[in-house]
Design an enzyme around this catalytic site. Sequence first.
Site, PDB file in Angstrom:
ATOM      1  N   HIS A  72       0.561  -1.121   0.267  1.00  0.00           N
ATOM      2  CA  HIS A  72      -0.107  -0.413  -0.224  1.00  0.00           C
ATOM      3  C   HIS A  72       0.446   1.427  -0.038  1.00  0.00           C
ATOM      4  CE1 HIS A  72      -3.999  -1.662   1.179  1.00  0.00           C
ATOM      5  NE2 HIS A  72      -3.520  -2.229   0.384  1.00  0.00           N
ATOM      6  N   TYR A 201      -9.644   5.656   6.588  1.00  0.00           N
ATOM      7  CA  TYR A 201     -10.151   6.477   7.436  1.00  0.00           C
ATOM      8  C   TYR A 201     -11.162   7.197   8.214  1.00  0.00           C
ATOM      9  CZ  TYR A 201      -6.028   3.651   9.602  1.00  0.00           C
ATOM     10  OH  TYR A 201      -4.979   3.025   9.847  1.00  0.00           O
ATOM     11  N   PRO A 293      -5.064   0.981  18.068  1.00  0.00           N
ATOM     12  CA  PRO A 293      -5.059   0.738  16.732  1.00  0.00           C
ATOM     13  C   PRO A 293      -4.899   1.719  16.152  1.00  0.00           C
ATOM     14  CG  PRO A 293      -6.812  -0.131  17.848  1.00  0.00           C
ATOM     15  CD  PRO A 293      -6.403   0.143  19.187  1.00  0.00           C
ATOM     16  N   LYS A 297       0.295   0.565  14.980  1.00  0.00           N
ATOM     17  CA  LYS A 297       2.091   0.181  16.087  1.00  0.00           C
ATOM     18  C   LYS A 297       2.052  -0.878  16.308  1.00  0.00           C
ATOM     19  CE  LYS A 297       3.411   3.687  13.598  1.00  0.00           C
ATOM     20  NZ  LYS A 297       3.283   2.514  12.512  1.00  0.00           N
ATOM     21  N   TYR A 385       3.601   7.195  10.019  1.00  0.00           N
ATOM     22  CA  TYR A 385       2.608   5.931   9.528  1.00  0.00           C
ATOM     23  C   TYR A 385       3.338   4.948   9.350  1.00  0.00           C
ATOM     24  CZ  TYR A 385      -1.413   2.896   8.192  1.00  0.00           C
ATOM     25  OH  TYR A 385      -2.680   2.405   8.197  1.00  0.00           O
TER      26      TYR A 385
HETATM   27  C1  PHB Z   1      -6.854  -3.862  10.380  1.00  0.00           C
HETATM   28  O1  PHB Z   1      -6.449  -4.342   8.974  1.00  0.00           O
HETATM   29  O2  PHB Z   1      -7.307  -4.450  10.749  1.00  0.00           O
HETATM   30  C2  PHB Z   1      -6.206  -2.449  10.989  1.00  0.00           C
HETATM   31  C3  PHB Z   1      -5.515  -1.496   9.954  1.00  0.00           C
HETATM   32  C4  PHB Z   1      -5.171  -0.351  10.289  1.00  0.00           C
HETATM   33  C5  PHB Z   1      -5.173  -0.215  11.604  1.00  0.00           C
HETATM   34  C6  PHB Z   1      -5.701  -0.826  12.203  1.00  0.00           C
HETATM   35  C7  PHB Z   1      -6.349  -2.262  12.224  1.00  0.00           C
HETATM   36  O3  PHB Z   1      -4.496   1.249  11.603  1.00  0.00           O
END
Ligand code: PHB
Length: 390
Positions: A72, A201, A293, A297, A385
């Site tokens: 990604h 997000y 989450p 990280k 990130y």
């Molecule tokens: C996930 O795919 O479970 C996931 C991805 C990004 C995040 C948290 C969880 O920031």
Amino acid sequence: MRTQVAIIGSGPSGLLLGQLLHRAGIDNIILERRTKEYVLSRIRAGVLEEGFVEMMDRAGVGARLHAEGLIHEGFDICFDNVRHRMDLAGLTGGKKVVVYGQTEVTRDLMAAREASGAPTVYEAEDVSLHHFDGTSPKVRYRHAGREHEIECEFIAGCDGFHGVSRQSVPEGAIRTFERVYPFGWLGLLSDTPPVSHELIYVNHPRGFALCSMRSKTRSRYYVQVPLTDDVQQWPDERFWDELRARLDPKTAQQLVTGPSIEKSIAPLRSFVAEPLRFGRLFLAGDAGHIVPPTGAKGLNLAGSDIHYLSTGLIEFYRTGNSSELDAYSARALRRIWLAERFSWWMTHLLHRFPEQGAFADRIQRAELEYLVSSKAAQTSLAENYVGLPF
Ligand code: PHB
Ligand code: APR
């Protein structure tokens, strides 16, 4: 039984450490409280920094990750029904992340360990740690009704937030820092194509949402929920309706829904223990720290801890020099606090806090507007990130 390093916990931290030590010719035993099947049934995040991928290569377990992981180069932040792309690669001189589930990371590491013949004791009960303040620590446990004792030179506490290792440290020797957030993430896994080829997000008046994935045919979605909610209150239909309500209309329309394979609520927490070394006991991964989450990280931080710890142990066994090992706690904590800051910041940027008043609302909006209009702000987000250097 004797070994050089006793490792408590067979999550990503313990397995990665075990593999790196084994390849360097250092004996180790892993003690895991659960069964192998239980460990592999836990669904967790899955965004890997390049540094983590390099460690998997160094551990000799990168092949499937390279073949099946999704690269990604960016993700979207959505608010006011508009998606804004964060061009991670463009902002960081070409750095990318790889989407590959933690469950798969664990599976690959377990398979390599089995192939190498290095021992793991699953269903090790009542593990207890002794004499780590001296030069010959011991670990005791019960397995299949019999008591066992391992004599070792070091103990690696890789047993997660609820593990025994951190709890074995005398109270006065440890200091902890904690923030518990007043909401959780309800996650749903489904065999449906992801709504977008990159993560989204979402900041929405109804609460945060996240569109993620495990593969081109498997999606992982989350919505922010009150801590008092129970999964039983969230039949699939309600989940999909809520997710759609938080997405912009066009994305909502493109969402493909289907039956859930897994659904669970996880609380959000920031936590750090200091230091991470007590004589011959080292804490690594979730045993020493937790991040919410939001910044993806958790697994990556476990990886950087293991990088510093494995380097220290390998140098010590090769040369007798303990300087890297002595630096472990301070080095790991420096990077941990940077990731704590970033995860805390992203959590505040994207969630609705129950007590959030009008002022905080406006500040959050200003922060989002600054982010999507400033290359400097996006660069700061992107460099965190994709992962700060080890
Ligand atoms: C996930 O795919 O479970 C996931 C991805 C990004 C995040 C948290 C969880 O920031
Ligand atoms: N004795 C033996 N094993 C234990 C004990 C104990 N008393 N307590 C816990 N364990 C085991 C757990 O069953 C688990 O398999 O330790 C392991 C810890 O694994 P994780 O919780 O996955 O922690 P870690 O390996 O540090 O991985 C960190 O996991 O929670 C995510 O976000 C986090 O992605 C990050 C990663």
